[in-house]
Design a protein around this motif. Sequence first.
Motif, PDB file in Angstrom:
ATOM      1  N   UNK A  22       0.830  -1.206   0.000  1.00  0.00           N
ATOM      2  CA  UNK A  22       0.000   0.000   0.000  1.00  0.00           C
ATOM      3  C   UNK A  22       0.867   1.259   0.000  1.00  0.00           C
ATOM      4  N   UNK A  23       1.888   1.277   0.843  1.00  0.00           N
ATOM      5  CA  UNK A  23       2.807   2.422   0.918  1.00  0.00           C
ATOM      6  C   UNK A  23       3.428   2.687  -0.458  1.00  0.00           C
ATOM      7  N   UNK A  24       3.837   1.615  -1.134  1.00  0.00           N
ATOM      8  CA  UNK A  24       4.435   1.752  -2.461  1.00  0.00           C
ATOM      9  C   UNK A  24       3.427   2.291  -3.470  1.00  0.00           C
ATOM     10  N   UNK A  25       2.165   1.847  -3.369  1.00  0.00           N
ATOM     11  CA  UNK A  25       1.124   2.327  -4.284  1.00  0.00           C
ATOM     12  C   UNK A  25       0.905   3.824  -4.124  1.00  0.00           C
ATOM     13  N   UNK A  26       0.885   4.293  -2.885  1.00  0.00           N
ATOM     14  CA  UNK A  26       0.702   5.721  -2.630  1.00  0.00           C
ATOM     15  C   UNK A  26       1.888   6.503  -3.199  1.00  0.00           C
ATOM     16  N   UNK A  27       3.094   5.997  -2.984  1.00  0.00           N
ATOM     17  CA  UNK A  27       4.285   6.650  -3.509  1.00  0.00           C
ATOM     18  C   UNK A  27       4.274   6.746  -5.026  1.00  0.00           C
ATOM     19  N   UNK A  28       3.895   5.662  -5.690  1.00  0.00           N
ATOM     20  CA  UNK A  28       3.829   5.667  -7.161  1.00  0.00           C
ATOM     21  C   UNK A  28       2.770   6.642  -7.655  1.00  0.00           C
ATOM     22  N   UNK A  29       1.600   6.627  -7.007  1.00  0.00           N
ATOM     23  CA  UNK A  29       0.526   7.534  -7.429  1.00  0.00           C
ATOM     24  C   UNK A  29       0.965   8.987  -7.288  1.00  0.00           C
ATOM     25  N   UNK A  30       1.582   9.325  -6.161  1.00  0.00           N
ATOM     26  CA  UNK A  30       2.051  10.699  -5.967  1.00  0.00           C
ATOM     27  C   UNK A  30       3.069  11.107  -7.025  1.00  0.00           C
TER      28      UNK A  30
END
Length: 117
Positions: free
Chosen positions: A22-30
Amino acid sequence: MANEPTTTDITALFDDLDAGVFRDKVGHALSEVAAGIVATGKQGKVTVTFDMKQIDDARQVSCTHKVSKIEPTKKGKRTEENTTSTPLHVGRGGKLTLFPENQGKFEFTEQPDTQRA
């Protein structure tokens, strides 16, 4: 234990949600939205949503976490949404953790070496 904080450690929680993915998904989206904004000069958006419901009558919740993004492109926008969920324990003061606060230590006894014939 009395001196431990009773609020959720958001850094630890993000590491636990969906096993850290989840943390990685947020980072990629940002990053993707920021790159689109710089390339086009248009506005973008990243939304993180948490929906929680109790699991049976335990001190646990099912936390559904969603990352949505609106990434600007030269000819419009690209949208994406990703939803997963993680069961979490609710401790003192509502502190959310992957494992219960009072998780006991597992005692493993050493088994004698047996040879199979």
